[in-house]
Scaffold this motif. Structure first.
Motif, PDB file in Angstrom:
ATOM      1  N   GLY A  43       0.833  -1.192   0.000  1.00 10.09           N
ATOM      2  CA  GLY A  43       0.000   0.000   0.000  1.00 10.09           C
ATOM      3  C   GLY A  43       0.862   1.235   0.000  1.00 10.09           C
ATOM      4  N   ALA A  44       0.246   2.361  -0.298  1.00  9.53           N
ATOM      5  CA  ALA A  44       0.959   3.630  -0.311  1.00  9.53           C
ATOM      6  C   ALA A  44       1.280   4.066   1.120  1.00  9.53           C
ATOM      7  CB  ALA A  44       0.104   4.694  -1.006  1.00  9.53           C
ATOM      8  N   SER A  45       2.146   5.061   1.242  1.00 11.23           N
ATOM      9  CA  SER A  45       2.435   5.617   2.563  1.00 11.23           C
ATOM     10  C   SER A  45       1.143   6.116   3.201  1.00 11.23           C
ATOM     11  CB  SER A  45       3.433   6.775   2.432  1.00 11.23           C
ATOM     12  OG  SER A  45       4.666   6.306   1.923  1.00 11.23           O
ATOM     13  N   GLY A  46       0.964   5.795   4.480  1.00  5.09           N
ATOM     14  CA  GLY A  46      -0.242   6.208   5.177  1.00  5.09           C
ATOM     15  C   GLY A  46      -1.394   5.230   5.069  1.00  5.09           C
ATOM     16  N   ALA A  47      -1.160   4.091   4.402  1.00  9.41           N
ATOM     17  CA  ALA A  47      -2.236   3.110   4.242  1.00  9.41           C
ATOM     18  C   ALA A  47      -2.521   2.341   5.530  1.00  9.41           C
ATOM     19  CB  ALA A  47      -1.891   2.125   3.125  1.00  9.41           C
ATOM     20  N   GLY A  48      -1.569   2.361   6.474  1.00  8.05           N
ATOM     21  CA  GLY A  48      -1.745   1.658   7.735  1.00  8.05           C
ATOM     22  C   GLY A  48      -0.917   0.393   7.858  1.00  8.05           C
ATOM     23  N   LYS A  49       0.039   0.196   6.951  1.00  7.25           N
ATOM     24  CA  LYS A  49       0.814  -1.051   6.932  1.00  7.25           C
ATOM     25  C   LYS A  49       1.665  -1.216   8.192  1.00  7.25           C
ATOM     26  CE  LYS A  49       3.088   0.006   3.196  1.00  7.25           C
ATOM     27  NZ  LYS A  49       2.648   1.431   3.121  1.00  7.25           N
ATOM     28  N   SER A  50       2.436  -0.202   8.528  1.00  7.27           N
ATOM     29  CA  SER A  50       3.307  -0.307   9.700  1.00  7.27           C
ATOM     30  C   SER A  50       2.500  -0.399  10.988  1.00  7.27           C
ATOM     31  CB  SER A  50       4.264   0.892   9.760  1.00  7.27           C
ATOM     32  OG  SER A  50       5.175   0.861   8.669  1.00  7.27           O
ATOM     33  N   LEU A  51       1.384   0.318  11.062  1.00  3.67           N
ATOM     34  CA  LEU A  51       0.536   0.233  12.248  1.00  3.67           C
ATOM     35  C   LEU A  51      -0.031  -1.170  12.413  1.00  3.67           C
ATOM     36  CD1 LEU A  51      -1.327   3.662  12.052  1.00  3.67           C
ATOM     37  CD2 LEU A  51       0.336   2.935  13.784  1.00  3.67           C
TER      38      LEU A  51
END
Length: 274
Positions: A43-51
């Protein structure tokens, strides 16, 4: 191995000094990850992947509101179990290389990771050397400090730390960012090898093109929501076997597909109409 069931996450958002709102970062997100697979979350930056990774590991900040269920090996993965398994059966390869201690040599850091996983000191030192050799880090790199390592070397040290922990679930957060093609491939190959050993690997990345060669399945994220989960082989030709317009558009926009941005616009319009 891991089941995520209707996971929702809200973090505080302060519109002013006296008013607190809540931003939805994950929205009823569900996913299953199997042993022996590399599951790419794209996903793009800010998609929630790291969270999503922090939620699985139990590393979210205190004010976070988390709803839904996590299951690891069929049992609820609650906060106490996350603390018990983190660094042992659950391992995170973080995005930031600052996770390496700048004052400690490479092999000592990998040895500490083995000790945290419960290995006795003598065996932990031997295991760390074996892991570093395995990831093609020579004697000089094994005695180097973090600032003396290239980006690719540092990523492989972090992978070695996950390796010696004997974790069954490994989450790699943007492991190939900033690496040249050769170093990037070595890091991705190392993740594929972990999966081949029977571990579950979640590969978090914004780059679909680099994930596909090693992934078994791919989940597309957008604005905290799951867009689609598909086998990696679905991303070929025109992407006709993909069921979501955004997934198809993301695939067609890759350089190998001639940056088909007109297809993105058309498919996005169709999705909004639907």
């Amino acid at each position: 191995m891991l089941t995520i069931d209707q996971l929702s996450l809200q973090l505080p958002l302060y519109a002013s000094w006296w008013k607190r709102d809540w931003a939805t970062c994950l929205d009823e997100f569900s996913l299953t990850v199997f042993p022996g697979e590399v599951h790419a979350v794209v996903g793009a930056s800010g998609a929630g992947k790291s969270l999503l990774a922090y939620a699985i590991m139990g590393l979210l900040p205190t004010p976070a509101r988390l709803n839904g269920q996590l299951y690891y090996q069929g049992k609820p993965l609650n906060a106490s179990r996350q603390r018990q398994l983190r660094g042992r059966e659950l391992a995170l390869i973080p995005q930031s290389l600052s996770a390496l201690d700048p004052l400690v040599r490479t092999q000592r850091q990998v040895t500490w990771a083995a000790q945290r996983a419960g290995q006795p000191s003598a065996h932990a030192w031997h295991a760390s050397q074996q892991a570093l050799d395995h990831y093609q880090l020579d004697a000089r790199a094994q005695q180097a400090y973090a600032h003396e390592l290239s980006g690719g070397m540092a990523r492989r040290v972090l992978t070695a730390m996950a390796h010696v922990s004997q974790a069954k679930l490994v989450i790699a957060d943007e492991p190939s960012v900033g690496l040249d093609p050769h170093q990037r491939q070595r890091v991705l190959d190392a993740l594929r090898e972990l999966a081949n050993q029977g571990k579950s690997v979640i590969l978090i990345t914004h780059d679909l093109r680099h994930a596909l060669p090693i992934a078994d399945r791919v989940t597309i994220m957008r604005d905290g929501k799951l867009v689609e989960t598909a086998p990696a082989c679905a991303f070929q030709d025109s992407g006709a076997s993909l069921t979501n317009a955004y997934s198809q558009a993301l695939w067609l926009a890759l350089p190998d597909n001639a940056f088909a941005t007109t297809a993105i616009s058309r498919r996005e319009q169709e999705a909004h109409v639907a």
